[in-house]
Scaffold this motif. Structure first.
Motif, PDB file in Angstrom:
ATOM      1  N   VAL A  82      17.444  41.517   5.849  1.00 36.42           N
ATOM      2  CA  VAL A  82      18.398  41.544   4.741  1.00 36.42           C
ATOM      3  C   VAL A  82      18.901  42.965   4.523  1.00 36.42           C
ATOM      4  O   VAL A  82      18.122  43.901   4.393  1.00 36.42           O
ATOM      5  N   ALA A  83      20.233  43.103   4.511  1.00 41.31           N
ATOM      6  CA  ALA A  83      20.847  44.416   4.287  1.00 41.31           C
ATOM      7  C   ALA A  83      21.212  44.631   2.821  1.00 41.31           C
ATOM      8  O   ALA A  83      21.013  45.725   2.283  1.00 41.31           O
ATOM      9  N   LEU A  84      21.744  43.592   2.183  1.00 38.34           N
ATOM     10  CA  LEU A  84      22.191  43.702   0.792  1.00 38.34           C
ATOM     11  C   LEU A  84      21.714  42.507  -0.011  1.00 38.34           C
ATOM     12  O   LEU A  84      21.594  41.399   0.524  1.00 38.34           O
ATOM     13  N   VAL A  85      21.483  42.723  -1.292  1.00 39.46           N
ATOM     14  CA  VAL A  85      21.195  41.640  -2.223  1.00 39.46           C
ATOM     15  C   VAL A  85      22.084  41.794  -3.446  1.00 39.46           C
ATOM     16  O   VAL A  85      22.217  42.897  -3.989  1.00 39.46           O
ATOM     17  N   LEU A  94      21.681  36.146  -6.472  1.00 40.83           N
ATOM     18  CA  LEU A  94      22.914  35.371  -6.314  1.00 40.83           C
ATOM     19  C   LEU A  94      23.250  35.137  -4.839  1.00 40.83           C
ATOM     20  O   LEU A  94      23.862  34.134  -4.485  1.00 40.83           O
ATOM     21  N   GLY A  95      22.871  36.074  -4.000  1.00 41.78           N
ATOM     22  CA  GLY A  95      23.149  35.936  -2.579  1.00 41.78           C
ATOM     23  C   GLY A  95      22.721  37.189  -1.846  1.00 41.78           C
ATOM     24  O   GLY A  95      22.329  38.192  -2.465  1.00 41.78           O
ATOM     25  N   HIS A  96      22.780  37.124  -0.516  1.00 41.48           N
ATOM     26  CA  HIS A  96      22.432  38.311   0.259  1.00 41.48           C
ATOM     27  C   HIS A  96      23.275  38.381   1.522  1.00 41.48           C
ATOM     28  O   HIS A  96      23.890  37.402   1.945  1.00 41.48           O
ATOM     29  N   VAL A  97      23.294  39.566   2.119  1.00 45.72           N
ATOM     30  CA  VAL A  97      23.989  39.815   3.385  1.00 45.72           C
ATOM     31  C   VAL A  97      22.944  40.251   4.399  1.00 45.72           C
ATOM     32  O   VAL A  97      22.154  41.159   4.134  1.00 45.72           O
ATOM     33  N   GLY A 102      25.980  38.182   8.281  1.00 43.93           N
ATOM     34  CA  GLY A 102      26.048  36.834   7.739  1.00 43.93           C
ATOM     35  C   GLY A 102      25.771  36.826   6.248  1.00 43.93           C
ATOM     36  O   GLY A 102      25.081  37.702   5.725  1.00 43.93           O
ATOM     37  N   VAL A 103      26.329  35.837   5.542  1.00 43.59           N
ATOM     38  CA  VAL A 103      26.208  35.758   4.086  1.00 43.59           C
ATOM     39  C   VAL A 103      25.518  34.469   3.688  1.00 43.59           C
ATOM     40  O   VAL A 103      25.811  33.403   4.226  1.00 43.59           O
ATOM     41  N   ALA A 104      24.588  34.570   2.755  1.00 39.36           N
ATOM     42  CA  ALA A 104      23.972  33.400   2.121  1.00 39.36           C
ATOM     43  C   ALA A 104      24.184  33.544   0.623  1.00 39.36           C
ATOM     44  O   ALA A 104      24.010  34.633   0.065  1.00 39.36           O
ATOM     45  N   GLN A 127      28.459  47.975  10.358  1.00 37.97           N
ATOM     46  CA  GLN A 127      28.325  48.563   9.026  1.00 37.97           C
ATOM     47  C   GLN A 127      29.616  48.455   8.226  1.00 37.97           C
ATOM     48  O   GLN A 127      29.582  48.330   6.994  1.00 37.97           O
ATOM     49  N   ALA A 128      30.756  48.491   8.924  1.00 35.47           N
ATOM     50  CA  ALA A 128      32.035  48.367   8.212  1.00 35.47           C
ATOM     51  C   ALA A 128      32.137  47.002   7.535  1.00 35.47           C
ATOM     52  O   ALA A 128      32.641  46.878   6.412  1.00 35.47           O
ATOM     53  N   ARG A 129      31.631  45.969   8.205  1.00 32.49           N
ATOM     54  CA  ARG A 129      31.648  44.634   7.615  1.00 32.49           C
ATOM     55  C   ARG A 129      30.734  44.565   6.402  1.00 32.49           C
ATOM     56  O   ARG A 129      31.119  44.025   5.355  1.00 32.49           O
ATOM     57  N   ILE A 130      29.534  45.116   6.532  1.00 33.54           N
ATOM     58  CA  ILE A 130      28.588  45.072   5.424  1.00 33.54           C
ATOM     59  C   ILE A 130      29.112  45.872   4.234  1.00 33.54           C
ATOM     60  O   ILE A 130      28.985  45.464   3.071  1.00 33.54           O
ATOM     61  N   ASP A 131      29.725  47.031   4.485  1.00 35.10           N
ATOM     62  CA  ASP A 131      30.320  47.828   3.405  1.00 35.10           C
ATOM     63  C   ASP A 131      31.410  47.037   2.693  1.00 35.10           C
ATOM     64  O   ASP A 131      31.525  47.074   1.459  1.00 35.10           O
ATOM     65  N   TYR A 132      32.229  46.336   3.477  1.00 33.92           N
ATOM     66  CA  TYR A 132      33.315  45.529   2.893  1.00 33.92           C
ATOM     67  C   TYR A 132      32.734  44.425   2.011  1.00 33.92           C
ATOM     68  O   TYR A 132      33.195  44.202   0.885  1.00 33.92           O
ATOM     69  N   LEU A 133      31.718  43.740   2.508  1.00 34.61           N
ATOM     70  CA  LEU A 133      31.093  42.673   1.736  1.00 34.61           C
ATOM     71  C   LEU A 133      30.443  43.220   0.470  1.00 34.61           C
ATOM     72  O   LEU A 133      30.511  42.588  -0.594  1.00 34.61           O
ATOM     73  N   ARG A 134      29.841  44.400   0.576  1.00 37.71           N
ATOM     74  CA  ARG A 134      29.219  45.011  -0.598  1.00 37.71           C
ATOM     75  C   ARG A 134      30.270  45.335  -1.661  1.00 37.71           C
ATOM     76  O   ARG A 134      30.126  44.965  -2.833  1.00 37.71           O
TER      77      ARG A 134
END
Length: 221
Positions: A82-85, A94-97, A102-104, A127-134
């Motif tokens: 898990v990278a982000l919560v 609420l969800g995580h990345v 991938g997103v749940a 990392q660019a994708r994860i930053d965008y999702l964050r």
């Protein structure tokens, strides 16, 4: 009783018919059926080839063993992916990345999936994708949850799966769930081995039968 081969020999030439929308279709003729038939040597080669479609179907033992190996490596005390919560201090998670992007999400945070679709359209990865999702996820969820908390696990030591579940899913027994997955995987392995033993036994019976038939058949003068 007429054999399949005799019926093929008696087939008429294939016809070509026209359809109402201007297309044409040809019937299958004797050459197509002859090409589809397999002789004994071809059948034996198919049975013996582990890379054939049949071999892959019955070669499930290797896949089951790999599944068990992966489960044992990814036990409760292994690092989480898990990278982000995203969490609300009053509602909970609420969800995580995940590390791969991938997103749940739970029912109250389905917008995270829409944001993930937007990231797909932008072809964002890594990392660019994860930053965008964050960033986009936090902006969207803060309109609903004023007490939103975003935990970025990339910045520090990654928690184990056990620690992650203990913090965000306190009612989940991770040891029991992991043991269940292992039990199912071992059952699948035993089933795969049973199917493979049965197939090999059937093959040997048929080979022996054909060998005896060939030995008993009278030779041509």
């Amino acid at each position: 009783m007429t054999s399949v081969r005799d019926r093929i020999r008696e087939m008429e030439a294939p016809r070509t018919v026209g359809t109402a929308d201007g297309w044409s279709a040809a019937e299958l003729g004797a050459p197509s059926y002859w090409a589809a038939m397999m002789d004994f040597d071809g059948w034996l080669a198919l049975q013996s080839d582990p890379d054939s479609p049949l071999g892959r179907i019955f070669g499930g033992a290797g896949m089951a063993e790999e599944r068990i190996r992966l489960l044992e490596e990814a036990g409760p005390d292994s690092p989480s992916d898990v990278a982000l919560v995203f969490a609300s201090k009053t509602v909970g998670i609420l969800g995580h990345v995940a590390d791969e992007g991938g997103v749940a999400s739970h029912a109250d945070a389905e917008i995270l999936r829409w944001i993930a679709d937007q990231a797909n359209e932008l072809r964002l990865t890594g990392q660019a994708r994860i930053d965008y999702l964050r960033d986009q996820g936090a902006e969207a969820l803060r309109t609903i949850y004023r007490d939103l908390e975003v935990v970025d696990y990339r910045a520090g030591e990654r928690p184990s799966k056990r620690d992650y579940m203990a913090r965000w899913y306190r009612g989940v027994d991770i040891d029991r769930d992991h043991a269940t997955l292992l039990s199912v995987a071992h059952a699948q392995l035993e089933l795969a081995r049973t199917l493979e033993r049965s197939r090999l036994q059937d093959r040997e019976i048929l080979i022996d039968f054909v060998a005896r038939m060939l030995t008993a058949a009278p030779s041509e003068a």
